[in-house]
Design a protein around this motif. Structure first.
Motif, PDB file in Angstrom:
ATOM      1  N   GLN A   2     -35.769 -10.594 -46.302  1.00 36.42           N
ATOM      2  CA  GLN A   2     -36.226 -10.920 -45.251  1.00 36.42           C
ATOM      3  C   GLN A   2     -37.493 -11.567 -45.462  1.00 36.42           C
ATOM      4  OE1 GLN A   2     -34.822  -8.437 -41.598  1.00 36.42           O
ATOM      5  NE2 GLN A   2     -33.573  -9.665 -41.566  1.00 36.42           N
ATOM      6  N   LEU A   3     -37.670 -12.788 -45.034  1.00 36.90           N
ATOM      7  CA  LEU A   3     -39.156 -13.459 -45.537  1.00 36.90           C
ATOM      8  C   LEU A   3     -39.725 -14.067 -44.208  1.00 36.90           C
ATOM      9  CD1 LEU A   3     -38.166 -15.461 -48.043  1.00 36.90           C
ATOM     10  CD2 LEU A   3     -39.495 -13.226 -48.596  1.00 36.90           C
ATOM     11  N   GLN A   4     -41.039 -13.766 -43.973  1.00 39.06           N
ATOM     12  CA  GLN A   4     -41.363 -14.378 -42.413  1.00 39.06           C
ATOM     13  C   GLN A   4     -42.756 -15.394 -43.480  1.00 39.06           C
ATOM     14  OE1 GLN A   4     -41.702 -12.029 -39.468  1.00 39.06           O
ATOM     15  NE2 GLN A   4     -43.276 -13.509 -38.526  1.00 39.06           N
ATOM     16  N   ALA A   5     -43.332 -16.302 -43.732  1.00 32.15           N
ATOM     17  CA  ALA A   5     -43.792 -16.876 -43.694  1.00 32.15           C
ATOM     18  C   ALA A   5     -45.480 -16.770 -42.599  1.00 32.15           C
ATOM     19  CB  ALA A   5     -43.716 -18.048 -44.047  1.00 32.15           C
ATOM     20  N   SER A   6     -46.485 -17.223 -42.583  1.00 28.65           N
ATOM     21  CA  SER A   6     -47.689 -17.367 -42.023  1.00 28.65           C
ATOM     22  C   SER A   6     -49.021 -17.900 -42.264  1.00 28.65           C
ATOM     23  CB  SER A   6     -47.928 -15.772 -40.629  1.00 28.65           C
ATOM     24  OG  SER A   6     -48.101 -14.897 -42.082  1.00 28.65           O
ATOM     25  N   GLY A   7     -49.915 -18.231 -41.773  1.00 31.31           N
ATOM     26  CA  GLY A   7     -51.157 -18.249 -41.830  1.00 31.31           C
ATOM     27  C   GLY A   7     -51.380 -19.717 -41.835  1.00 31.31           C
ATOM     28  N   GLY A   8     -50.199 -20.783 -41.708  1.00 30.88           N
ATOM     29  CA  GLY A   8     -50.458 -22.103 -41.663  1.00 30.88           C
ATOM     30  C   GLY A   8     -51.732 -21.918 -40.392  1.00 30.88           C
ATOM     31  N   GLY A   9     -52.048 -23.810 -40.080  1.00 31.81           N
ATOM     32  CA  GLY A   9     -52.210 -24.036 -39.068  1.00 31.81           C
ATOM     33  C   GLY A   9     -53.611 -25.540 -39.312  1.00 31.81           C
ATOM     34  N   LEU A  10     -54.779 -25.857 -38.818  1.00 29.53           N
ATOM     35  CA  LEU A  10     -54.886 -27.575 -38.927  1.00 29.53           C
ATOM     36  C   LEU A  10     -56.573 -26.853 -39.862  1.00 29.53           C
ATOM     37  CD1 LEU A  10     -55.496 -30.241 -37.956  1.00 29.53           C
ATOM     38  CD2 LEU A  10     -56.504 -29.225 -35.650  1.00 29.53           C
ATOM     39  N   VAL A  11     -56.626 -26.901 -40.283  1.00 25.94           N
ATOM     40  CA  VAL A  11     -57.874 -27.816 -41.036  1.00 25.94           C
ATOM     41  C   VAL A  11     -58.275 -29.333 -41.471  1.00 25.94           C
ATOM     42  CG1 VAL A  11     -56.740 -27.438 -43.532  1.00 25.94           C
ATOM     43  CG2 VAL A  11     -58.711 -26.845 -43.230  1.00 25.94           C
ATOM     44  N   GLN A  12     -59.259 -29.113 -41.460  1.00 20.23           N
ATOM     45  CA  GLN A  12     -60.013 -30.413 -42.393  1.00 20.23           C
ATOM     46  C   GLN A  12     -59.558 -30.301 -44.010  1.00 20.23           C
ATOM     47  OE1 GLN A  12     -64.386 -30.972 -40.782  1.00 20.23           O
ATOM     48  NE2 GLN A  12     -63.580 -31.624 -39.243  1.00 20.23           N
ATOM     49  N   ALA A  13     -59.479 -31.744 -44.098  1.00 21.32           N
ATOM     50  CA  ALA A  13     -59.813 -32.595 -45.774  1.00 21.32           C
ATOM     51  C   ALA A  13     -60.717 -31.327 -46.485  1.00 21.32           C
ATOM     52  CB  ALA A  13     -59.621 -33.894 -45.500  1.00 21.32           C
ATOM     53  N   GLY A  14     -60.639 -30.531 -47.729  1.00 20.31           N
ATOM     54  CA  GLY A  14     -61.549 -29.933 -48.272  1.00 20.31           C
ATOM     55  C   GLY A  14     -61.790 -28.242 -48.173  1.00 20.31           C
ATOM     56  N   GLY A  15     -60.695 -27.878 -46.674  1.00 19.21           N
ATOM     57  CA  GLY A  15     -60.977 -26.638 -46.782  1.00 19.21           C
ATOM     58  C   GLY A  15     -60.502 -26.189 -47.518  1.00 19.21           C
ATOM     59  N   SER A  16     -60.094 -24.972 -46.782  1.00 19.68           N
ATOM     60  CA  SER A  16     -58.700 -23.767 -47.109  1.00 19.68           C
ATOM     61  C   SER A  16     -58.063 -23.366 -46.486  1.00 19.68           C
ATOM     62  CB  SER A  16     -59.803 -22.608 -48.246  1.00 19.68           C
ATOM     63  OG  SER A  16     -60.495 -23.435 -49.185  1.00 19.68           O
ATOM     64  N   LEU A  17     -57.219 -22.690 -46.489  1.00 22.06           N
ATOM     65  CA  LEU A  17     -56.036 -21.914 -46.000  1.00 22.06           C
ATOM     66  C   LEU A  17     -55.225 -20.694 -46.853  1.00 22.06           C
ATOM     67  CD1 LEU A  17     -54.147 -23.880 -43.206  1.00 22.06           C
ATOM     68  CD2 LEU A  17     -55.931 -22.241 -42.834  1.00 22.06           C
ATOM     69  N   ARG A  18     -54.520 -19.439 -46.234  1.00 21.75           N
ATOM     70  CA  ARG A  18     -54.615 -18.964 -47.366  1.00 21.75           C
ATOM     71  C   ARG A  18     -52.891 -18.122 -46.110  1.00 21.75           C
ATOM     72  NH1 ARG A  18     -56.868 -13.363 -50.001  1.00 21.75           N
ATOM     73  NH2 ARG A  18     -57.779 -15.201 -50.996  1.00 21.75           N
ATOM     74  N   LEU A  19     -52.016 -18.759 -47.243  1.00 24.86           N
ATOM     75  CA  LEU A  19     -50.727 -18.610 -46.827  1.00 24.86           C
ATOM     76  C   LEU A  19     -50.142 -17.268 -47.200  1.00 24.86           C
ATOM     77  CD1 LEU A  19     -48.579 -21.888 -46.818  1.00 24.86           C
ATOM     78  CD2 LEU A  19     -50.752 -20.608 -44.750  1.00 24.86           C
ATOM     79  N   SER A  20     -49.501 -16.227 -46.071  1.00 24.41           N
ATOM     80  CA  SER A  20     -48.019 -15.443 -46.574  1.00 24.41           C
ATOM     81  C   SER A  20     -46.988 -15.296 -46.205  1.00 24.41           C
ATOM     82  CB  SER A  20     -48.696 -13.745 -45.572  1.00 24.41           C
ATOM     83  OG  SER A  20     -50.216 -14.142 -45.736  1.00 24.41           O
ATOM     84  N   CYS A  21     -46.594 -14.362 -47.380  1.00 25.25           N
ATOM     85  CA  CYS A  21     -44.817 -14.514 -47.456  1.00 25.25           C
ATOM     86  C   CYS A  21     -44.497 -13.211 -47.700  1.00 25.25           C
ATOM     87  CB  CYS A  21     -44.631 -14.974 -48.888  1.00 25.25           C
ATOM     88  SG  CYS A  21     -42.460 -15.280 -48.493  1.00 25.25           S
ATOM     89  N   ALA A  22     -44.503 -12.454 -46.129  1.00 24.02           N
ATOM     90  CA  ALA A  22     -43.845 -10.991 -46.371  1.00 24.02           C
ATOM     91  C   ALA A  22     -42.747 -10.926 -46.521  1.00 24.02           C
ATOM     92  CB  ALA A  22     -45.099 -10.011 -44.882  1.00 24.02           C
ATOM     93  N   ALA A  23     -42.100  -9.538 -47.341  1.00 24.33           N
ATOM     94  CA  ALA A  23     -40.646  -9.428 -47.848  1.00 24.33           C
ATOM     95  C   ALA A  23     -40.399  -8.019 -47.073  1.00 24.33           C
ATOM     96  CB  ALA A  23     -40.753  -9.580 -48.692  1.00 24.33           C
ATOM     97  N   SER A  24     -39.447  -7.891 -46.410  1.00 24.64           N
ATOM     98  CA  SER A  24     -38.510  -6.650 -46.692  1.00 24.64           C
ATOM     99  C   SER A  24     -37.651  -5.990 -47.748  1.00 24.64           C
ATOM    100  CB  SER A  24     -37.696  -6.889 -45.558  1.00 24.64           C
ATOM    101  OG  SER A  24     -36.101  -7.542 -46.155  1.00 24.64           O
ATOM    102  N   GLY A  25     -37.559  -5.158 -47.602  1.00 30.07           N
ATOM    103  CA  GLY A  25     -37.188  -4.187 -49.352  1.00 30.07           C
ATOM    104  C   GLY A  25     -38.031  -3.214 -49.756  1.00 30.07           C
ATOM    105  N   SER A  26     -37.347  -2.469 -50.769  1.00 30.16           N
ATOM    106  CA  SER A  26     -37.728  -1.422 -51.326  1.00 30.16           C
ATOM    107  C   SER A  26     -38.136  -2.477 -53.179  1.00 30.16           C
ATOM    108  CB  SER A  26     -37.879  -0.433 -51.539  1.00 30.16           C
ATOM    109  OG  SER A  26     -36.151  -0.489 -52.415  1.00 30.16           O
ATOM    110  N   THR A  27     -37.243  -3.278 -53.410  1.00 31.49           N
ATOM    111  CA  THR A  27     -37.350  -3.789 -54.749  1.00 31.49           C
ATOM    112  C   THR A  27     -37.885  -5.418 -54.918  1.00 31.49           C
ATOM    113  OG1 THR A  27     -35.353  -4.294 -54.620  1.00 31.49           O
ATOM    114  CG2 THR A  27     -35.347  -2.456 -55.501  1.00 31.49           C
TER     115      THR A  27
END
Length: 119
Positions: A2-27
């Motif tokens: 199972q995956l959950q993406a997060s970190g999106g949002g509104l940003v001005q041109a030239g800016g930065s964002l970091r998205l995360s994708c968190a996963a379940s599972g030991s492998t």
């Protein structure tokens, strides 16, 4: 997986964002993870991918040099660092896990996170 993406949002041109994708599972460390995006009215577009073993990456030409994918297997998380954002990067971003035995086949998808870049 199972995956959950997060970190999106509104940003001005030239800016930065970091998205995360968190996963379940030991492998999780075995799996390659891809990032995709889809803008309204457009088809889903490949952004980039990071391999499980070795962690090699590949990027679409449209984001090369601006986006970086990396992972922290201790946290079961893959990140998409987006710099120098442009309005055309506006889209819903998805992460997905690649099939272990079939390259470019993505079997598990996160729910998507909206990225909006204003000009």
């Amino acid at each position: 997986v199972q995956l959950q993406a997060s970190g999106g949002g509104l940003v001005q041109a030239g800016g930065s964002l970091r998205l995360s994708c968190a996963a379940s599972g030991s492998t999780f460390s075995r799996y390659s993870v891809g990032w995709f995006r889809q803008a309204p009215g457009n088809e889903r577009e490949f952004v980039g991918r990071i391999r499980g073993p070795g962690g090699s990456t590949v990027y679409a030409d449209s984001v090369k040099g601006r986006f970086t994918i990396f992972r922290d297997n201790t946290k079961n998380t893959v990140y998409l660092q987006m710099n120098s954002l442009k309005p055309e990067d506006t889209a819903v971003y998805y992460c997905a896990v690649e099939n272990l035995y079939k390259l470019d086949q993505y079997d598990y998808w996160g729910q998507g996170t909206q990225v909006t870049v204003s000009s």
